[in-house]
Scaffold this motif. Structure first.
Motif, mmCIF file in Angstrom:
data_model
loop_
_atom_site.group_PDB
_atom_site.id
_atom_site.type_symbol
_atom_site.label_atom_id
_atom_site.label_comp_id
_atom_site.label_asym_id
_atom_site.label_seq_id
_atom_site.Cartn_x
_atom_site.Cartn_y
_atom_site.Cartn_z
ATOM 1 N N MET A 1 2.629 0.253 -3.708
ATOM 2 C CA MET A 1 2.391 1.638 -3.970
ATOM 3 C C MET A 1 3.946 2.177 -3.166
ATOM 4 S SD MET A 1 0.903 4.570 -3.732
ATOM 5 C CE MET A 1 -0.393 4.185 -4.878
ATOM 6 N N LEU A 6 2.893 7.741 -1.232
ATOM 7 C CA LEU A 6 1.747 7.614 -0.210
ATOM 8 C C LEU A 6 1.659 8.977 0.925
ATOM 9 C CD1 LEU A 6 -0.738 6.068 0.491
ATOM 10 C CD2 LEU A 6 0.729 4.491 1.644
ATOM 11 N N GLU A 19 -5.226 6.454 2.741
ATOM 12 C CA GLU A 19 -4.783 5.001 3.383
ATOM 13 C C GLU A 19 -4.860 4.276 2.123
ATOM 14 O OE1 GLU A 19 -6.521 1.380 5.975
ATOM 15 O OE2 GLU A 19 -6.844 3.647 6.773
ATOM 16 N N TRP A 20 -3.672 3.299 2.049
ATOM 17 C CA TRP A 20 -3.740 2.392 1.031
ATOM 18 C C TRP A 20 -4.033 1.103 1.386
ATOM 19 C CZ3 TRP A 20 1.396 -0.638 -0.797
ATOM 20 C CH2 TRP A 20 1.091 -1.258 -1.711
ATOM 21 N N ASP A 21 -5.204 0.782 0.670
ATOM 22 C CA ASP A 21 -5.522 -0.735 0.889
ATOM 23 C C ASP A 21 -5.077 -1.780 -0.050
ATOM 24 O OD1 ASP A 21 -7.283 -3.137 1.201
ATOM 25 O OD2 ASP A 21 -8.975 -2.213 1.261
ATOM 26 N N LYS A 22 -3.958 -2.551 0.432
ATOM 27 C CA LYS A 22 -3.276 -3.413 -0.288
ATOM 28 C C LYS A 22 -4.302 -4.364 -1.048
ATOM 29 C CE LYS A 22 0.759 -2.802 2.306
ATOM 30 N NZ LYS A 22 1.965 -3.258 3.181
ATOM 31 N N ASN A 25 -6.418 -2.808 -3.501
ATOM 32 C CA ASN A 25 -5.390 -1.707 -4.506
ATOM 33 C C ASN A 25 -6.251 -0.522 -4.585
ATOM 34 O OD1 ASN A 25 -2.887 -1.160 -5.568
ATOM 35 N ND2 ASN A 25 -3.567 -1.363 -7.354
ATOM 36 N N GLN A 26 -6.646 0.129 -3.801
ATOM 37 C CA GLN A 26 -7.298 1.656 -3.433
ATOM 38 C C GLN A 26 -6.629 2.409 -2.595
ATOM 39 O OE1 GLN A 26 -11.732 1.176 -4.436
ATOM 40 N NE2 GLN A 26 -11.303 -0.654 -3.258
ATOM 41 N N LEU A 27 -6.826 3.376 -2.643
ATOM 42 C CA LEU A 27 -6.553 4.688 -1.686
ATOM 43 C C LEU A 27 -7.803 5.200 -0.893
ATOM 44 C CD1 LEU A 27 -4.063 6.787 -3.631
ATOM 45 C CD2 LEU A 27 -3.518 5.328 -1.582
ATOM 46 N N ILE A 38 -6.460 2.654 -8.197
ATOM 47 C CA ILE A 38 -5.070 2.894 -8.612
ATOM 48 C C ILE A 38 -5.108 1.687 -9.935
ATOM 49 C CG2 ILE A 38 -2.544 2.384 -8.176
ATOM 50 C CD1 ILE A 38 -3.288 2.542 -5.015
ATOM 51 N N PRO A 43 -2.430 6.586 -9.150
ATOM 52 C CA PRO A 43 -3.800 6.747 -8.489
ATOM 53 C C PRO A 43 -4.607 7.469 -9.002
ATOM 54 C CG PRO A 43 -1.790 7.185 -7.093
ATOM 55 C CD PRO A 43 -1.414 7.010 -8.495
#
Length: 53
Positions: A1, A6, A19-22, A25-27, A38, A43
């Protein structure tokens, strides 16, 4: 991302920062406990795309 992207993304429901959860792979909007997917690097920030955590 992309970090610059972001910083400008907000929840379509509450206008809160996301907040990006790596790992998933979600916001995520922690205040409302909603996650937005995403897909293919894009997104999906439609209210109906959000899933409860």
């Amino acid at each position: 991302m992309n970090e610059n992207l972001l910083r400008s993304l907000v929840c379509p429901i509450s206008n809160e920062k996301l907040e990006w959860d790596k790992e998933s792979n979600q916001l995520i909007n922690r205040k409302l406990n909603i996650a937005y997917p995403i897909k293919n690097g894009i997104p999906e920030l439609l209210p109906e795309a959000g899933k409860s955590l």
